[in-house]
Enzyme design. Structure first.
Site, PDB file in Angstrom:
ATOM      1  N   LYS A  37      -6.710  -0.386  -5.303  1.00 37.09           N
ATOM      2  CA  LYS A  37      -5.405   0.018  -4.747  1.00 37.09           C
ATOM      3  C   LYS A  37      -5.620   1.094  -3.680  1.00 37.09           C
ATOM      4  O   LYS A  37      -4.724   1.887  -3.406  1.00 37.09           O
ATOM      5  CB  LYS A  37      -4.484   0.550  -5.846  1.00 37.09           C
ATOM      6  CG  LYS A  37      -4.046  -0.508  -6.851  1.00 37.09           C
ATOM      7  CD  LYS A  37      -3.018  -1.455  -6.251  1.00 37.09           C
ATOM      8  CE  LYS A  37      -2.603  -2.544  -7.249  1.00 37.09           C
ATOM      9  NZ  LYS A  37      -1.772  -3.588  -6.631  1.00 37.09           N
ATOM     10  N   ARG A  38      -6.803   1.110  -3.131  1.00 42.22           N
ATOM     11  CA  ARG A  38      -7.158   2.041  -2.044  1.00 42.22           C
ATOM     12  C   ARG A  38      -6.919   3.495  -2.455  1.00 42.22           C
ATOM     13  O   ARG A  38      -6.496   4.327  -1.658  1.00 42.22           O
ATOM     14  CB  ARG A  38      -6.410   1.709  -0.751  1.00 42.22           C
ATOM     15  CG  ARG A  38      -6.522   0.243  -0.297  1.00 42.22           C
ATOM     16  CD  ARG A  38      -7.975  -0.231  -0.242  1.00 42.22           C
ATOM     17  NE  ARG A  38      -8.088  -1.610   0.265  1.00 42.22           N
ATOM     18  CZ  ARG A  38      -8.487  -2.650  -0.487  1.00 42.22           C
ATOM     19  NH1 ARG A  38      -8.824  -2.492  -1.767  1.00 42.22           N
ATOM     20  NH2 ARG A  38      -8.582  -3.845   0.055  1.00 42.22           N
ATOM     21  N   LEU A  76       0.652   8.164  -1.524  1.00 42.88           N
ATOM     22  CA  LEU A  76       1.535   7.898  -2.657  1.00 42.88           C
ATOM     23  C   LEU A  76       1.476   6.435  -3.074  1.00 42.88           C
ATOM     24  O   LEU A  76       1.473   5.547  -2.208  1.00 42.88           O
ATOM     25  CB  LEU A  76       2.966   8.237  -2.220  1.00 42.88           C
ATOM     26  CG  LEU A  76       4.102   7.872  -3.158  1.00 42.88           C
ATOM     27  CD1 LEU A  76       4.100   8.804  -4.354  1.00 42.88           C
ATOM     28  CD2 LEU A  76       5.434   7.968  -2.426  1.00 42.88           C
ATOM     29  N   GLY A 121       0.065  10.986   1.472  1.00 41.91           N
ATOM     30  CA  GLY A 121      -0.332  11.914   0.416  1.00 41.91           C
ATOM     31  C   GLY A 121      -1.839  12.120   0.349  1.00 41.91           C
ATOM     32  O   GLY A 121      -2.309  13.134  -0.165  1.00 41.91           O
ATOM     33  N   GLU A 124      -2.378  14.908   2.625  1.00 40.82           N
ATOM     34  CA  GLU A 124      -1.904  16.145   1.976  1.00 40.82           C
ATOM     35  C   GLU A 124      -2.930  16.634   0.956  1.00 40.82           C
ATOM     36  O   GLU A 124      -3.173  17.836   0.825  1.00 40.82           O
ATOM     37  CB  GLU A 124      -0.557  15.885   1.286  1.00 40.82           C
ATOM     38  CG  GLU A 124       0.553  15.559   2.270  1.00 40.82           C
ATOM     39  CD  GLU A 124       1.884  15.344   1.572  1.00 40.82           C
ATOM     40  OE1 GLU A 124       2.046  14.283   0.936  1.00 40.82           O
ATOM     41  OE2 GLU A 124       2.749  16.216   1.651  1.00 40.82           O
ATOM     42  N   GLU A 144       4.805   8.141   6.725  1.00 38.05           N
ATOM     43  CA  GLU A 144       6.084   8.311   6.022  1.00 38.05           C
ATOM     44  C   GLU A 144       7.262   7.830   6.859  1.00 38.05           C
ATOM     45  O   GLU A 144       8.205   7.224   6.342  1.00 38.05           O
ATOM     46  CB  GLU A 144       6.285   9.788   5.634  1.00 38.05           C
ATOM     47  CG  GLU A 144       5.492  10.221   4.408  1.00 38.05           C
ATOM     48  CD  GLU A 144       4.025  10.534   4.677  1.00 38.05           C
ATOM     49  OE1 GLU A 144       3.551  10.316   5.813  1.00 38.05           O
ATOM     50  OE2 GLU A 144       3.349  10.985   3.744  1.00 38.05           O
ATOM     51  N   ARG A 147       7.857   4.280   6.574  1.00 35.96           N
ATOM     52  CA  ARG A 147       8.255   3.861   5.214  1.00 35.96           C
ATOM     53  C   ARG A 147       9.646   4.387   4.855  1.00 35.96           C
ATOM     54  O   ARG A 147      10.137   4.156   3.749  1.00 35.96           O
ATOM     55  CB  ARG A 147       7.257   4.383   4.165  1.00 35.96           C
ATOM     56  CG  ARG A 147       5.808   4.053   4.441  1.00 35.96           C
ATOM     57  CD  ARG A 147       5.385   2.682   3.944  1.00 35.96           C
ATOM     58  NE  ARG A 147       3.985   2.476   4.235  1.00 35.96           N
ATOM     59  CZ  ARG A 147       3.507   1.520   5.033  1.00 35.96           C
ATOM     60  NH1 ARG A 147       4.334   0.661   5.609  1.00 35.96           N
ATOM     61  NH2 ARG A 147       2.218   1.413   5.262  1.00 35.96           N
TER      62      ARG A 147
HETATM   63  C1  1HE Z   1      -1.083   0.301  -2.294  1.00 37.07           C
HETATM   64  C2  1HE Z   1      -1.045   1.394  -1.408  1.00 37.07           C
HETATM   65  C3  1HE Z   1      -0.079   2.397  -1.652  1.00 37.07           C
HETATM   66  C4  1HE Z   1      -2.586   0.051  -0.745  1.00 37.07           C
HETATM   67  N1  1HE Z   1       0.722   2.243  -2.726  1.00 37.07           N
HETATM   68  N2  1HE Z   1      -0.280   0.207  -3.339  1.00 37.07           N
HETATM   69  N3  1HE Z   1       0.876   5.115   2.170  1.00 37.07           N
HETATM   70  C5  1HE Z   1       0.879   4.127   3.073  1.00 37.07           C
HETATM   71  O1  1HE Z   1       1.882   3.809   3.684  1.00 37.07           O
HETATM   72  C6  1HE Z   1      -0.427   3.389   3.253  1.00 37.07           C
HETATM   73  C7  1HE Z   1      -0.287   1.984   2.700  1.00 37.07           C
HETATM   74  N4  1HE Z   1      -1.574   1.311   2.670  1.00 37.07           N
HETATM   75  C8  1HE Z   1      -2.132   0.742   3.783  1.00 37.07           C
HETATM   76  O2  1HE Z   1      -1.679   0.902   4.892  1.00 37.07           O
HETATM   77  C9  1HE Z   1      -3.379  -0.074   3.569  1.00 37.07           C
HETATM   78  O3  1HE Z   1      -3.409  -0.497   2.204  1.00 37.07           O
HETATM   79  C10 1HE Z   1      -4.710   0.663   3.884  1.00 37.07           C
HETATM   80  C11 1HE Z   1      -4.825   0.879   5.393  1.00 37.07           C
HETATM   81  C12 1HE Z   1      -4.806   1.986   3.161  1.00 37.07           C
HETATM   82  C13 1HE Z   1      -5.905  -0.209   3.397  1.00 37.07           C
HETATM   83  O4  1HE Z   1      -5.803  -1.510   3.942  1.00 37.07           O
HETATM   84  P1  1HE Z   1      -6.610  -2.697   3.266  1.00 37.07           P
HETATM   85  O5  1HE Z   1      -6.407  -3.925   4.128  1.00 37.07           O
HETATM   86  O6  1HE Z   1      -8.008  -2.279   3.000  1.00 37.07           O
HETATM   87  O7  1HE Z   1      -5.956  -2.933   1.810  1.00 37.07           O
HETATM   88  P2  1HE Z   1      -4.593  -3.652   1.400  1.00 37.07           P
HETATM   89  O8  1HE Z   1      -4.816  -5.133   1.307  1.00 37.07           O
HETATM   90  O9  1HE Z   1      -3.444  -3.231   2.246  1.00 37.07           O
HETATM   91  O10 1HE Z   1      -4.324  -3.034  -0.043  1.00 37.07           O
HETATM   92  C14 1HE Z   1      -5.094  -3.422  -1.174  1.00 37.07           C
HETATM   93  C15 1HE Z   1      -4.196  -3.277  -2.388  1.00 37.07           C
HETATM   94  O11 1HE Z   1      -3.829  -1.901  -2.536  1.00 37.07           O
HETATM   95  C16 1HE Z   1      -2.890  -4.033  -2.239  1.00 37.07           C
HETATM   96  O12 1HE Z   1      -2.447  -4.428  -3.531  1.00 37.07           O
HETATM   97  P3  1HE Z   1      -2.704  -5.921  -4.063  1.00 37.07           P
HETATM   98  O13 1HE Z   1      -2.114  -5.897  -5.427  1.00 37.07           O
HETATM   99  O14 1HE Z   1      -2.000  -6.828  -3.098  1.00 37.07           O
HETATM  100  O15 1HE Z   1      -4.198  -6.139  -4.055  1.00 37.07           O
HETATM  101  C17 1HE Z   1      -1.937  -2.965  -1.715  1.00 37.07           C
HETATM  102  O16 1HE Z   1      -0.582  -3.231  -2.009  1.00 37.07           O
HETATM  103  C18 1HE Z   1      -2.418  -1.754  -2.489  1.00 37.07           C
HETATM  104  N5  1HE Z   1      -2.064  -0.510  -1.852  1.00 37.07           N
HETATM  105  N6  1HE Z   1      -1.976   1.197  -0.453  1.00 37.07           N
HETATM  106  C19 1HE Z   1       0.609   1.181  -3.531  1.00 37.07           C
HETATM  107  N7  1HE Z   1       0.018   3.476  -0.886  1.00 37.07           N
HETATM  108  C20 1HE Z   1       4.054  12.941  -2.100  1.00 37.07           C
HETATM  109  S1  1HE Z   1       4.699  12.050  -0.881  1.00 37.07           S
HETATM  110  C21 1HE Z   1       3.440  11.247  -0.051  1.00 37.07           C
HETATM  111  C22 1HE Z   1       4.055  10.150   0.792  1.00 37.07           C
HETATM  112  C23 1HE Z   1       3.054   9.125   1.181  1.00 37.07           C
HETATM  113  O17 1HE Z   1       1.908   9.178   0.829  1.00 37.07           O
HETATM  114  S2  1HE Z   1       3.645   7.902   2.183  1.00 37.07           S
HETATM  115  C24 1HE Z   1       2.285   6.985   2.663  1.00 37.07           C
HETATM  116  C25 1HE Z   1       2.029   5.842   1.742  1.00 37.07           C
END
Ligand code: 1HE
Length: 270
Positions: A37-38, A76, A121, A124, A144, A147
Site C-alpha cells: 500500500k506504498r 494518509l 502525510g 509531514e 491534498e 484530493r
Molecule cells: C493507497 C495510497 C494511499 C497507494 N491510501 N491506499 N496520498 C496520495 O494522494 C498519494 C496516493 N498514492 C499515489 O499517488 C500512488 O499510489 C504512488 C505514487 C504513491 C505509488 O504509485 P504506484 O503506481 O507505485 O502504486 P499504486 O498502484 O497507485 O498503489 C498500490 C496500492 O497502494 C493500491 O492498492 P491496491 O489495493 O489497488 O493494490 C493503492 O490504492 C494503494 N495506495 N497510496 C490508500 N495514500 C494527516 S493528513 C495527510 C493528508 C495526505 O496524506 S493526502 C495525500 C494522500
C-alpha cells in the site's frame, strides 16, 4: 537483559505489522512496512509510531526511519477517510500531531531515509525528523489539493520553516512536485545519495549522532528550534543557559580534555 534494554524482538513485538523495528547497536531502526500500500499511514500505524518513539529503550542514541519498497510513504491511508465526520477528523489530526511530536521532540534525533514518493502525510512525517537522506528517486508532493482535503499531520507548522509558505501554497494549489535534487536546493533533502545508498548513509549518520554527548543532542533537538522561535532577547538568555548547562556536564569536560590532550580527532573537510 533487563526490561529497559529490550532485545530487538521485544521491541518489535509491540508494533503492528505495518511497522518493523530492529536494533543496530545504539541506533533503533523503524521501517514503514506496508509496501503493498506504498506505506500509506492508517490509524494503527500512526499509533504504532507513537508507541515506538515513546518506548525507546535506554542505550539508544538515534533512530533511523525508513520505508520498505519503492516508496517512502504515500501519506494518509485514503481508504479510512470516507468514514470520518468533522469531529472525528479533528481527533484524527490530533492523533497524528501527538505521534509526530514524539518524533520531533522525542528522546533522540531521527534520521529519515527517503526514496520514491514522499507525499502528503509522508512529507509531514519526513518533516518531523531531524535529517533527511534522499535517494535520487525521491520526490516530494502535497496532493491534498487534488484530493479535496488539507494537510493534518503538522505540515502547516513544520514545513514553513523548511521551505516557506509560498512554496507550500504552490505545491498544494498546483500539485507541483520537487525532485530529491530540487529538494536539496530548497531545504527538504539534507543529503542527496544514489539509489540504494540511502540506508547505509542514514545509518552512518545516525551512528555518528548517537556518539554525541546526550546533552548536546538534547539542546539541538529541544532548545534550538524553540530559541529560533523566540524574540532575540529571550533567545540569547535561553542560549546562555543551555550552553552553560551543556558545558558543565562531565561528558563535555571529558571530550574537551581529550582534544586538548590530542586524543580526539580534529575537524577535517569531508
Ligand atoms: C493507497 C495510497 C494511499 C497507494 N491510501 N491506499 N496520498 C496520495 O494522494 C498519494 C496516493 N498514492 C499515489 O499517488 C500512488 O499510489 C504512488 C505514487 C504513491 C505509488 O504509485 P504506484 O503506481 O507505485 O502504486 P499504486 O498502484 O497507485 O498503489 C498500490 C496500492 O497502494 C493500491 O492498492 P491496491 O489495493 O489497488 O493494490 C493503492 O490504492 C494503494 N495506495 N497510496 C490508500 N495514500 C494527516 S493528513 C495527510 C493528508 C495526505 O496524506 S493526502 C495525500 C494522500
Amino acid at each position: 537483559m533487563g526490561p529497559r534494554t529490550m532485545s530487538s524482538n521485544a521491541f518489535a513485538a509491540q508494533l503492528p505489522g505495518s511497522l518493523a523495528a530492529e536494533r543496530r547497536g545504539t541506533v533503533a531502526v523503524l521501517k514503514l512496512n506496508r509496501p503493498q500500500k506504498r506505506n500509506a499511514l492508517d490509524d494503527e500505524t500512526i499509533i504504532g509510531i507513537e508507541q515506538f518513539f515513546t518506548s525507546l529503550p535506554d542505550g539508544i542514541g538515534a533512530v533511523l526511519l525508513a520505508g520498505e519498497g519503492e516508496h517512502f510513504c504515500a501519506g494518509l491511508d485514503l481508504s479510512e477517510l470516507n468514514e470520518r465526520d468533522v469531529a472525528q477528523g479533528i481527533e484524527h489530526s490530533g492523533l497524528w500531531h501527538r505521534a509526530f511530536e514524539k518524533i520531533q521532540f522525542g528522546k533522540v534525533p531521527v534520521v529519515a531515509v527517503l526514496q520514491g514518493a514522499v507525499v502528503g502525510g509522508g512529507l509531514e512525517l519526513a518533516a518531523a525528523t531531524h535529517i533527511r537522506v534522499a535517494e535520487r528517486s525521491a520526490y516530494y508532493a502535497l496532493p491534498e489539493g487534488t484530493r479535496g482535503i488539507y494537510i493534518g499531520g503538522g505540515g502547516s507548522v513544520r514545513l514553513p520553516p523548511l521551505i516557506g509558505v509560498a512554496r507550500i501554497m504552490d505545491m498544494m494549489l498546483t500539485g507541483r512536485t520537487y525532485s530529491a535534487e530540487e529538494g536539496q536546493a530548497i531545504g527538504l533533502t539534507t543529503y542527496l545519495v544514489e539509489p540504494g545508498k540511502g540506508f547505509a548513509k542514514g545509518l552512518e549518520l545516525a551512528q555518528r549522532i548517537a556518539g554525541n554527548a546526550r546533552l548536546t543532542n538534547f539542546a539541538i533537538m529541544h532548545a534550538l528550534p524553540r530559541i529560533a522561535a523566540m524574540d532575540p532577547a529571550s533567545g540569547y538568555a535561553v542560549e546562555a543557559l543551555m550552553s552553560a548547562i551543556a558545558q558543565a556536564d562531565p561528558d563535555a569536560k571529558a571530550r574537551v580534555k581529550a582534544f586538548l590532550e590530542k586524543r580526539a580527532p580534529k575537524v577535517t573537510r569531508n
